[in-house]
Design an enzyme around this catalytic site. Structure first.
Site, PDB file in Angstrom:
ATOM      1  N   GLU A 211       0.882  -1.178   0.000  1.00 59.75           N
ATOM      2  CA  GLU A 211       0.000   0.000   0.000  1.00 59.75           C
ATOM      3  C   GLU A 211       0.910   1.216   0.000  1.00 59.75           C
ATOM      4  O   GLU A 211       1.427   1.630   1.043  1.00 59.75           O
ATOM      5  CB  GLU A 211      -0.904  -0.017   1.244  1.00 59.75           C
ATOM      6  CG  GLU A 211      -1.875  -1.192   1.294  1.00 59.75           C
ATOM      7  CD  GLU A 211      -3.060  -1.036   0.343  1.00 59.75           C
ATOM      8  OE1 GLU A 211      -3.308   0.091  -0.129  1.00 59.75           O
ATOM      9  OE2 GLU A 211      -3.728  -2.049   0.071  1.00 59.75           O
ATOM     10  N   CYS A 245      -2.024   9.527   2.186  1.00 59.14           N
ATOM     11  CA  CYS A 245      -1.673   8.953   0.872  1.00 59.14           C
ATOM     12  C   CYS A 245      -2.670   9.352  -0.204  1.00 59.14           C
ATOM     13  O   CYS A 245      -2.325   9.416  -1.376  1.00 59.14           O
ATOM     14  CB  CYS A 245      -1.579   7.431   0.970  1.00 59.14           C
ATOM     15  SG  CYS A 245      -3.077   6.668   1.613  1.00 59.14           S
TER      16      CYS A 245
HETATM   17  P1  NAD Z   1       7.214   5.124   7.629  1.00 51.99           P
HETATM   18  O1  NAD Z   1       8.487   5.892   7.735  1.00 51.99           O
HETATM   19  O2  NAD Z   1       6.377   4.919   8.814  1.00 51.99           O
HETATM   20  O3  NAD Z   1       7.621   3.736   6.936  1.00 51.99           O
HETATM   21  C1  NAD Z   1       6.675   2.716   6.763  1.00 51.99           C
HETATM   22  C2  NAD Z   1       7.224   1.461   7.402  1.00 51.99           C
HETATM   23  O4  NAD Z   1       8.402   1.042   6.717  1.00 51.99           O
HETATM   24  C3  NAD Z   1       7.605   1.649   8.879  1.00 51.99           C
HETATM   25  O5  NAD Z   1       7.079   0.599   9.652  1.00 51.99           O
HETATM   26  C4  NAD Z   1       9.104   1.649   8.830  1.00 51.99           C
HETATM   27  O6  NAD Z   1       9.709   1.152  10.005  1.00 51.99           O
HETATM   28  C5  NAD Z   1       9.417   0.755   7.651  1.00 51.99           C
HETATM   29  N1  NAD Z   1      10.726   1.073   7.067  1.00 51.99           N
HETATM   30  C6  NAD Z   1      11.280   2.300   6.920  1.00 51.99           C
HETATM   31  N2  NAD Z   1      12.498   2.209   6.339  1.00 51.99           N
HETATM   32  C7  NAD Z   1      12.710   0.890   6.120  1.00 51.99           C
HETATM   33  C8  NAD Z   1      13.801   0.140   5.533  1.00 51.99           C
HETATM   34  N3  NAD Z   1      14.891   0.729   5.045  1.00 51.99           N
HETATM   35  N4  NAD Z   1      13.675  -1.192   5.457  1.00 51.99           N
HETATM   36  C9  NAD Z   1      12.557  -1.800   5.921  1.00 51.99           C
HETATM   37  N5  NAD Z   1      11.508  -1.155   6.486  1.00 51.99           N
HETATM   38  C10 NAD Z   1      11.578   0.175   6.586  1.00 51.99           C
HETATM   39  O7  NAD Z   1       6.234   5.770   6.595  1.00 51.99           O
HETATM   40  P2  NAD Z   1       6.549   6.506   5.240  1.00 51.99           P
HETATM   41  O8  NAD Z   1       7.092   5.564   4.258  1.00 51.99           O
HETATM   42  O9  NAD Z   1       7.210   7.819   5.482  1.00 51.99           O
HETATM   43  O10 NAD Z   1       5.005   6.797   4.907  1.00 51.99           O
HETATM   44  C11 NAD Z   1       4.618   7.707   4.011  1.00 51.99           C
HETATM   45  C12 NAD Z   1       4.393   7.028   2.660  1.00 51.99           C
HETATM   46  O11 NAD Z   1       3.444   5.981   2.823  1.00 51.99           O
HETATM   47  C13 NAD Z   1       3.796   7.953   1.639  1.00 51.99           C
HETATM   48  O12 NAD Z   1       4.400   7.685   0.396  1.00 51.99           O
HETATM   49  C14 NAD Z   1       2.342   7.556   1.603  1.00 51.99           C
HETATM   50  O13 NAD Z   1       1.694   7.849   0.392  1.00 51.99           O
HETATM   51  C15 NAD Z   1       2.415   6.100   1.865  1.00 51.99           C
HETATM   52  N6  NAD Z   1       1.179   5.650   2.471  1.00 51.99           N
HETATM   53  C16 NAD Z   1       0.378   4.824   1.756  1.00 51.99           C
HETATM   54  C17 NAD Z   1      -0.825   4.415   2.287  1.00 51.99           C
HETATM   55  C18 NAD Z   1      -1.747   3.493   1.555  1.00 51.99           C
HETATM   56  O14 NAD Z   1      -2.644   2.957   2.200  1.00 51.99           O
HETATM   57  N7  NAD Z   1      -1.568   3.281   0.262  1.00 51.99           N
HETATM   58  C19 NAD Z   1      -1.214   4.862   3.547  1.00 51.99           C
HETATM   59  C20 NAD Z   1      -0.359   5.703   4.248  1.00 51.99           C
HETATM   60  C21 NAD Z   1       0.847   6.079   3.718  1.00 51.99           C
END
Ligand code: NAD
Length: 441
Positions: A211, A245
């Site tokens: 997602e 998102c």
């Molecule tokens: P975040 O930093 O919380 O990361 C998401 C998860 O990935 C966390 O649990 C984090 O620990 C893990 N993570 C981070 N770096 C990692 C790595 N190098 N290796 C493995 N795991 C790792 O959140 P984010 O990515 O900043 O969230 C924002 C993004 O998420 C935006 O692009 C947004 O559009 C997307 N998003 C999508 C949805 C959806 O339902 N489609 C919902 C919310 C957010």
């Protein structure tokens, strides 16, 4: 209370124990699954106030929407679980055969949540995993540390430890976790990490649901009720301070409607937050210094080009970014190079419908294309000539609130989906069963 990271050396045993637990088959019965969902309901009730405090600390906003949406999803799942998981009979090869599709749990699954809706985006997939009879490792986001700490305490207190285990940590711990073998990984977050998750999953041939995000356009046409469209755009640009998102990332607008659009967007923001955004109780903050610095650079670039027509102020000390409108934006601008995830609204004006479609198609496929038009031909063209997780006509992101629709992206905005019966499909294997009668072979 701060978030306690899980020791990487403890992770393999946590996963092995859940795998062994799944093999005892105790998660299969519908009564057991319902019991776990009810336990989650009780946990949410008891932790209501803790979530309120944690959300204020992480995001400067109320936790009500997240918690009530999860409660609603649990109740909806409980109400329909028998129906959603029932065997689906099909016709056999002859009248003496019995054949049906049986939904089997997948096994031990991993749910990785994101920070912007720390409860909803972690428990939402967990509900699907539990309702389908799996055991599950939950990895909340370390960025929303207060909410994830509260979530962890709730899960530890209310869930059966042979079914749900929480692993906390950042990239280091998650990298160790991703080395383990799971039967499904459900990840919510950015596209870059989505690729890391998929690569790690491929080592075990583990299926993934991703997602992810993208640049969701609001596509205004000559047929638009501009006041209504502006009201929705303004709301979705500042809900959770644009850290959603499905937020409108940019607007495509006919030149002659731009002035009315700007006036109405600003009017809505004033209705929502008053004249003083900074001191408004209902206006949120950016989640972290890292995200704030990224957004500040975008504001500086827009300012240098003299393109900011409203807002533009920011304050590192309290992670404040003012609602901002930027005009004369082109596809080459910094603002159009990646998902904004910020309360910045770029407006691109266009001359023809084809030109606007080309701009949408010049970007990676977004989670949603939001079209404002009652013209069936234009609606058909958007359906046929663009790709996105969802299409919303005359609203922004409304499809996500309809549990009978799948929620998910396509291409760089993700793969797979969930919500309602789609959550059960995601976390189950549709097993073909064919029972023949020996007397009639
Ligand atoms: P975040 O930093 O919380 O990361 C998401 C998860 O990935 C966390 O649990 C984090 O620990 C893990 N993570 C981070 N770096 C990692 C790595 N190098 N290796 C493995 N795991 C790792 O959140 P984010 O990515 O900043 O969230 C924002 C993004 O998420 C935006 O692009 C947004 O559009 C997307 N998003 C999508 C949805 C959806 O339902 N489609 C919902 C919310 C957010």
């Amino acid at each position: 209370m701060t978030l306690q990271y899980t020791s990487p050396s403890a992770i393999p045993k946590i996963v092995a124990d859940l795998r062994a637990s799944f093999r005892t088959h105790h998660t299969h019965s519908l009564e057991f699954r319902k019991g776990q969902l009810r336990a989650l309901q009780h946990g949410l009730e008891e932790f209501h106030d803790e979530f309120a405090v944690a959300f204020e600390a992480d995001l400067h906003r109320s936790s009500d929407m997240d918690v009530s949406k999860v409660e609603h999803t649990i109740q909806g799942t409980l109400d329909k679980l028998d129906e959603m998981t029932a065997d689906q009979e099909t016709s056999g090869l002859n009248e003496f055969d019995k054949s049906f599709v049986h939904l089997s749990p997948l096994g031990t699954v991993l749910v990785i949540g994101a920070w912007n809706f720390p409860v909803l985006l972690t428990l939402g997939p967990l509900i699907g995993a539990l309702a389908s009879g799996n055991t599950c490792v939950v990895k909340p986001s370390e960025v929303s540390e207060h909410s994830s700490a509260a979530l962890t305490r709730m899960l530890v207190k209310f869930m059966d430890p042979t079914v749900v285990q929480v692993v906390n940590g950042g990239p280091e711990e998650t990298t160790v976790l991703l080395k383990e073998r799971f039967d499904h990984i459900f990840y919510t977050g950015n596209t870059l990490v989505g690729k890391i998750v998929m690569e790690a999953a491929s080592k075990h041939l583990t299926p993934v649901t991703l997602e992810l995000g993208g640049k969701c356009p609001a596509f205004i046409t000559e047929n638009t009720d501009i006041a209504a469209a502006a009201q929705r755009i303004a709301y979705w640009k500042t809900w959770n301070t644009g850290q959603v998102c499905l937020a409108v990332d940019y607007v495509l607008c006919p030149k002659n409607l731009q002035e009315a659009l700007i006036k109405n967007v600003i009017g809505t923001w004033h209705e929502l937050f008053g004249k003083d955004f900074r001191n408004s109780d209902s206006y949120g903050r950016i989640v972290s210094k890292k995200q704030f610095d990224r957004i500040s650079k975008l504001l500086v670039a827009a300012e240098e080009q003299n393109k900011i027509v409203f807002g533009g102020k920011s304050e590192a000390g309290n992670l404040y970014v003012e609602p901002t409108i930027v005009t004369k934006v082109t596809e080459r601008d910094e603002l159009m190079q990646s998902e904004l995830f910020a309360p910045i609204l770029p407006i691109i004006t266009y001359e023809t419908f084809d030109e606007a479609l080309n701009i949408i198609n010049g970007q990676e496929h977004p989670l949603s294309v939001n079209l404002f038009s009652d013209n069936q031909d234009q609606i058909n063209r958007v359906l046929k000539e663009t790709r996105s997780g969802a299409v919303n006509v005359n609203d922004i992101a409304a499809s996500v609130t309809n549990e009978s629709l799948p929620f998910g992206g396509v291409g760089h905005s993700g793969m797979g989906s969930y919500h309602g019966k789609y959550s059960i499909e995601t976390f189950s294997h549709p097993r073909s069963v064919m029972i023949r009668n020996q007397a009639h072979l």
